[in-house]
Write a protein that holds these residues in place. Structure first.
Motif, PDB file in Angstrom:
ATOM      1  N   HIS A 159      50.745   9.606  11.439  1.00 37.19           N
ATOM      2  CA  HIS A 159      51.803   9.733  12.456  1.00 37.19           C
ATOM      3  C   HIS A 159      52.635  11.002  12.246  1.00 37.19           C
ATOM      4  O   HIS A 159      52.175  11.937  11.632  1.00 37.19           O
ATOM      5  N   GLY A 160      53.881  11.010  12.746  1.00 41.68           N
ATOM      6  CA  GLY A 160      54.734  12.195  12.614  1.00 41.68           C
ATOM      7  C   GLY A 160      55.199  12.707  13.964  1.00 41.68           C
ATOM      8  O   GLY A 160      54.556  12.472  14.989  1.00 41.68           O
ATOM      9  N   GLY A 161      56.336  13.375  13.958  1.00 41.92           N
ATOM     10  CA  GLY A 161      56.897  13.927  15.182  1.00 41.92           C
ATOM     11  C   GLY A 161      57.226  12.814  16.169  1.00 41.92           C
ATOM     12  O   GLY A 161      57.847  11.816  15.813  1.00 41.92           O
ATOM     13  N   ALA A 166      54.468   2.588  12.902  1.00 42.13           N
ATOM     14  CA  ALA A 166      55.115   1.277  12.950  1.00 42.13           C
ATOM     15  C   ALA A 166      56.606   1.433  12.644  1.00 42.13           C
ATOM     16  O   ALA A 166      57.018   2.369  11.958  1.00 42.13           O
ATOM     17  N   ILE A 167      57.407   0.518  13.196  1.00 44.51           N
ATOM     18  CA  ILE A 167      58.839   0.528  12.916  1.00 44.51           C
ATOM     19  C   ILE A 167      59.207  -0.833  12.325  1.00 44.51           C
ATOM     20  O   ILE A 167      58.910  -1.877  12.914  1.00 44.51           O
ATOM     21  N   GLY A 168      59.776  -0.831  11.121  1.00 45.99           N
ATOM     22  CA  GLY A 168      60.113  -2.077  10.432  1.00 45.99           C
ATOM     23  C   GLY A 168      61.283  -2.788  11.084  1.00 45.99           C
ATOM     24  O   GLY A 168      61.947  -2.237  11.969  1.00 45.99           O
ATOM     25  N   HIS A 173      60.854   3.921   9.813  1.00 37.85           N
ATOM     26  CA  HIS A 173      59.684   4.485  10.484  1.00 37.85           C
ATOM     27  C   HIS A 173      58.531   4.690   9.505  1.00 37.85           C
ATOM     28  O   HIS A 173      58.719   5.269   8.441  1.00 37.85           O
ATOM     29  N   GLU A 174      57.340   4.246   9.917  1.00 34.00           N
ATOM     30  CA  GLU A 174      56.138   4.435   9.090  1.00 34.00           C
ATOM     31  C   GLU A 174      55.929   5.907   8.735  1.00 34.00           C
ATOM     32  O   GLU A 174      55.570   6.239   7.615  1.00 34.00           O
ATOM     33  N   LYS A 175      56.172   6.797   9.709  1.00 37.34           N
ATOM     34  CA  LYS A 175      55.906   8.223   9.470  1.00 37.34           C
ATOM     35  C   LYS A 175      56.707   8.750   8.275  1.00 37.34           C
ATOM     36  O   LYS A 175      56.244   9.633   7.557  1.00 37.34           O
ATOM     37  N   ARG A 176      57.908   8.197   8.040  1.00 42.13           N
ATOM     38  CA  ARG A 176      58.743   8.658   6.928  1.00 42.13           C
ATOM     39  C   ARG A 176      58.239   8.117   5.594  1.00 42.13           C
ATOM     40  O   ARG A 176      58.132   8.832   4.610  1.00 42.13           O
ATOM     41  N   ILE A 177      57.926   6.823   5.586  1.00 48.18           N
ATOM     42  CA  ILE A 177      57.443   6.169   4.369  1.00 48.18           C
ATOM     43  C   ILE A 177      56.162   6.831   3.870  1.00 48.18           C
ATOM     44  O   ILE A 177      56.014   7.136   2.683  1.00 48.18           O
ATOM     45  N   HIS A 228      48.984   5.009   5.421  1.00 47.92           N
ATOM     46  CA  HIS A 228      49.675   4.325   6.508  1.00 47.92           C
ATOM     47  C   HIS A 228      50.471   3.144   5.972  1.00 47.92           C
ATOM     48  O   HIS A 228      50.301   2.730   4.820  1.00 47.92           O
ATOM     49  N   ALA A 229      51.317   2.600   6.823  1.00 53.02           N
ATOM     50  CA  ALA A 229      52.046   1.360   6.530  1.00 53.02           C
ATOM     51  C   ALA A 229      52.307   0.720   7.889  1.00 53.02           C
ATOM     52  O   ALA A 229      53.422   0.710   8.388  1.00 53.02           O
ATOM     53  N   ASP A 230      51.245   0.221   8.503  1.00 57.78           N
ATOM     54  CA  ASP A 230      51.306  -0.210   9.891  1.00 57.78           C
ATOM     55  C   ASP A 230      51.904  -1.597  10.053  1.00 57.78           C
ATOM     56  O   ASP A 230      52.401  -2.187   9.103  1.00 57.78           O
TER      57      ASP A 230
END
Ligand SMILES: [Zn+2]
Length: 374
Positions: A159-161, A166-168, A173-177, A228-230
Motif C-alpha cells: 500500500h502507500g499514498g 487496512a484500517i484498524g 493504517h496498514e501502510k504505516r505499520i 502486509h497487515a490486512d
C-alpha cells in the motif's frame, strides 16, 4: 551466491521480452584510485564480478585508455591527477577509463590482487611513447575476477499514498505499520551483512503492483518479500502466502482479490492483463522460482512461530499480483491482521515488531545460506 546473470525483464504485459537472450552480466567497478609511488603512479580499480580489460596509448591528446567492456561504474567517475596523469574520468558511453597524461607514460602490470585491476604507470621518453602509439596495439590486457556483490533482497511494504490498506479499529493504517516493519527488517539484514536491501517504497507513496514486481525483476533480486497487515474477519496471527492460481482457502482468495485492487485505490485503472495472459505468466513461472518461494515460506513460518502467534495453516496460497515474478522467489507475509484488536495493539508495539523482524531476518538468512551452498 544465488541468481547470477541478468534476467530479461518480465513484468505484467512484458511478455515479448521473455524470449530475449539473457545478457552476460559484466562486472561492476566499485572504486578507483591513483596513488603516487617513488618511480610510478599506481592505478587500482576494485571489481565485483568478472571483467576483461586492456590499455591503449593515444597521442594528441596524450592519453592512456583503459577499456572495460560492459563494465558498470559505481562511485566517483573522476580521478584527481597524480604523477604523469593529469586527470582521469570514466566514459560510460565507451566503457572506458580515460587518463589524460601531462607527460609521456606507459602502463605495466602491477602486483596481482584479488578483485582488483592494478596498473603501474611510469614516465617514459617521448620517442618510446610515440612508438607504442604508432604500433596501435594494446599495451597491456587481462581479466580480473572479483567477488560478487552480496545478493539483493527486495522488501515490499504494501500500500502507500492514497491507498492506506487496512484500517484498524483505532484508526491505524496498514501502510504505516508495514513501512515501519520493512525499515526495521532492512536495518537488521544490513547489520548482519548478509545481503543488500532495497525497499519498493521507503516513504508514504503509492507504487503500482506491477512496478513493485519489476523493481525486483530489473535488479535481479535474490528474494522478494511483501509485508502486509490486512483485515480478514476472525483471523489473528502471522501468516505467509505464496503464489498459486488456485487459492488454498476462501480467506486467502479474498485477501488476494482485495490486495490486487490496490492499484484502483491508488488511482490507477486495473492492469490491462487478460486472464489468458495471467495464466501464461503463471505457467511461465519457473519451477525453480516456485521451489524457492515455498522454501522461503517454510522458513518464515518456522521462524515466526518461534516469536509470535501464528494463524492456523500458516502457509497459504493465492493469486497475489505482487507475487507474480517468474524469476524471483517471492512471498507475502501478513504480519498480523489489523481487523483483530489484539493484533492491532501488538503491531503498534516496537517490541512486537522487533520480534517479527528478527524472525524474518533469520528466515532470509537461512534462505540465502542454503541458496549459496545448494
Ligand atoms: Zn495489505
Amino acid at each position: 551466491m544465488p541468481r547470477l546473470g541478468r534476467r530479461p525483464l518480465l513484468g505484467l504485459g512484458l511478455l515479448a521480452t521473455f524470449a530475449a537472450p539473457s545478457l552476460a552480466r559484466a562486472a561492476t567497478l566499485t572504486g578507483a584510485s591513483l596513488d603516487p609511488a617513488r618511480t610510478r603512479t599506481r592505478l587500482t580499480l576494485a571489481v565485483e564480478g568478472e571483467q576483461r580489460w586492456s590499455v591503449r596509448a593515444q597521442a594528441d591528446p596524450m592519453r592512456l585508455v583503459i577499456q572495460l567492456p560492459g563494465a558498470a561504474w559505481r562511485g566517483t567517475a573522476t580521478l584527481a591527477g597524480r604523477g604523469p596523469v593529469r586527470a582521469g574520468r570514466f566514459n560510460a558511453a565507451e566503457d572506458e577509463l580515460v587518463l589524460d597524461l601531462a607527460s609521456p607514460a606507459l602502463p605495466m602490470a602491477g602486483p596481482a590482487r584479488a578483485g582488483h585491476i592494478v596498473i603501474d604507470i611510469t614516465r617514459v621518453a617521448a620517442a618510446r611513447f610515440d612508438a607504442v602509439v604508432r604500433a596501435g596495439r594494446n599495451v597491456l590486457a587481462g581479466t580480473v575476477r572479483g567477488e560478487r556483490a552480496l545478493p539483493l533482497v527486495v522488501l515490499d511494504p504494501g500500500h502507500g499514498g492514497r491507498d492506506p490498506g487496512a484500517i484498524g479499529t483505532t484508526g491505524v493504517h496498514e501502510k504505516r505499520i508495514v513501512l515501519q516493519a520493512a525499515l526495521e527488517l532492512k536495518r537488521r539484514l544490513e547489520a548482519a551483512r548478509i545481503c543488500r536491501v532495497v525497499l519498493t517504497r521507503s516513504r508514504d507513496v503509492f507504487i503500482p503492483l506491477a512496478e513493485r514486481v519489476e523493481i525486483a525483476q530489473r535488479r535481479d533480486a535474490a528474494l522478494f518479500v511483501s509485508l502486509h497487515a490486512d483485515s480478514a474477519p476472525g483471523a489473528r496471527g502471522a501468516s505467509v502466502y505464496t503464489l498459486s492460481e488456485t487459492a488454498s482457502d476462501a480467506m486467502s482468495a479474498a485477501l488476494a482479490q482485495r490486495e490486487n485492487r490496490a492499484d484502483l485505490a491508488g488511482g490507477l485503472s486495473l492492469p490491462s492483463v487478460s486472464p489468458d495472459v495471467q495464466r501464461i505468466l503463471l505457467s511461465l513461472m519457473r519451477q525453480e522460482t516456485r521451489v524457492g518461494s515455498n522454501r522461503l515460506a517454510r522458513l518464515a513460518v518456522r521462524e515466526l512461530g518461534e516469536e509470535v502467534q501464528l494463524l492456523p495453516n500458516t502457509h497459504r496460497e493465492a493469486a497475489f499480483v505482487v507475487l507474480k515474478s517468474p524469476e524471483v522467489p517471492s512471498a507475502l507475509v501478513e504480519l498480523g491482521f489489523l481487523s483483530d484488536p489484539r493484533d492491532e495493539a501488538a503491531l503498534q508495539q516496537p517490541a512486537h515488531r522487533a520480534r517479527l523482524s528478527l524472525a524474518l531476518s533469520r528466515a532470509v538468512k537461512q534462505w540465502l545460506e542454503s541458496a549459496s551452498t545448494g
